[in-house]
Design an enzyme around this catalytic site. Structure first.
Site, PDB file in Angstrom:
ATOM      1  N   HIS A 111       1.093  -0.877   0.303  1.00 34.49           N
ATOM      2  CA  HIS A 111       0.564   0.273   0.212  1.00 34.49           C
ATOM      3  C   HIS A 111       0.919   1.127  -0.130  1.00 34.49           C
ATOM      4  O   HIS A 111       2.082   0.991   0.182  1.00 34.49           O
ATOM      5  CB  HIS A 111      -0.653   0.429   1.010  1.00 34.49           C
ATOM      6  CG  HIS A 111      -0.290   0.052   2.794  1.00 34.49           C
ATOM      7  ND1 HIS A 111       0.202  -0.641   3.278  1.00 34.49           N
ATOM      8  CD2 HIS A 111       0.204   1.575   3.227  1.00 34.49           C
ATOM      9  CE1 HIS A 111       1.143  -1.100   4.155  1.00 34.49           C
ATOM     10  NE2 HIS A 111       1.130   0.633   4.187  1.00 34.49           N
ATOM     11  N   HIS A 147       5.519   6.374  -1.021  1.00 31.89           N
ATOM     12  CA  HIS A 147       6.627   5.162  -1.431  1.00 31.89           C
ATOM     13  C   HIS A 147       5.688   4.141  -1.015  1.00 31.89           C
ATOM     14  O   HIS A 147       4.479   4.455  -0.462  1.00 31.89           O
ATOM     15  CB  HIS A 147       7.865   5.045  -0.611  1.00 31.89           C
ATOM     16  CG  HIS A 147       7.579   5.311   0.967  1.00 31.89           C
ATOM     17  ND1 HIS A 147       7.174   6.095   1.293  1.00 31.89           N
ATOM     18  CD2 HIS A 147       7.529   3.597   1.605  1.00 31.89           C
ATOM     19  CE1 HIS A 147       7.052   6.227   3.249  1.00 31.89           C
ATOM     20  NE2 HIS A 147       7.117   4.329   2.941  1.00 31.89           N
TER      21      HIS A 147
END
Length: 177
Positions: free
Chosen positions: A42, A120
């Site tokens: 995620h 990220h």
């Protein structure tokens, strides 16, 4: 259970990235890293930690409002980097401006200091003396396809357990719709 707001890549992107990451597990020292399960991949927007029932209800309402006011956008993954020797991550590309705006719009604690948001997707965490440079080099040319981000999720997790989706909202859908 620790809570956090996130967006997740599509199943197609997870498959694509899983293929690239599988090759990394054969590199020397890969067994010293704690690899994230692809089902848990995620992009985090904000951390919330533990919440009382009252705080959780307020958080859910705030996330619902944020989702309603944010339209869908497109992201991809490209390149890799590290946070010291602690975290190996894949970089985010595409409409990162929309992602940064979403991260800035989700509810936060009043006293929370928000450092510069660095989108990220965490792939692995360092440990037991692991060195991450060979992995970033191996992923330098990483470029996935794109996916359309259409949902904001509230996810939760406890140490050693997979993450769960606690709530989800479609982006750009009015609260009364």
């Amino acid at each position: 259970m620790r809570l956090f707001a996130a967006v997740v890549p599509s199943e197609e992107i997870v498959r694509e990235l899983r293929t690239r990451v599988a090759g990394l597990r054969g590199l020397p020292g890969a067994d010293t890293l704690r690899w994230n399960d692809p089902a848990d991949w995620h992009v985090t927007l904000a951390f919330y930690g533990e919440r009382t029932p009252e705080e959780r209800a307020e958080l859910l309402a705030g996330l619902a409002r944020t989702a309603a006011l944010t339209g869908p956008f497109t992201l991809g993954l490209a390149g890799a980097g590290t946070f010291g020797e602690r975290v190996l991550w894949a970089g985010v590309t595409g409409d990162t401006g929309a992602l940064v705006r979403l991260a800035g719009a989700v509810p936060r604690q009043e006293d929370e200091r928000h450092p510069s948001y660095r989108p990220h997707l965490t792939l692995a965490r360092g440990g037991r003396g692991g060195v991450l440079a060979p992995y970033t080099a191996a992923l330098a040319g990483l470029r996935t396809g794109e996916w359309r981000v259409e949902r904001l999720l509230l996810m939760g997790g406890a140490d050693g357990l997979p993450y769960t989706t606690e709530a989800a909202w479609r982006l750009g859908v009015p609260l009364d719709g």
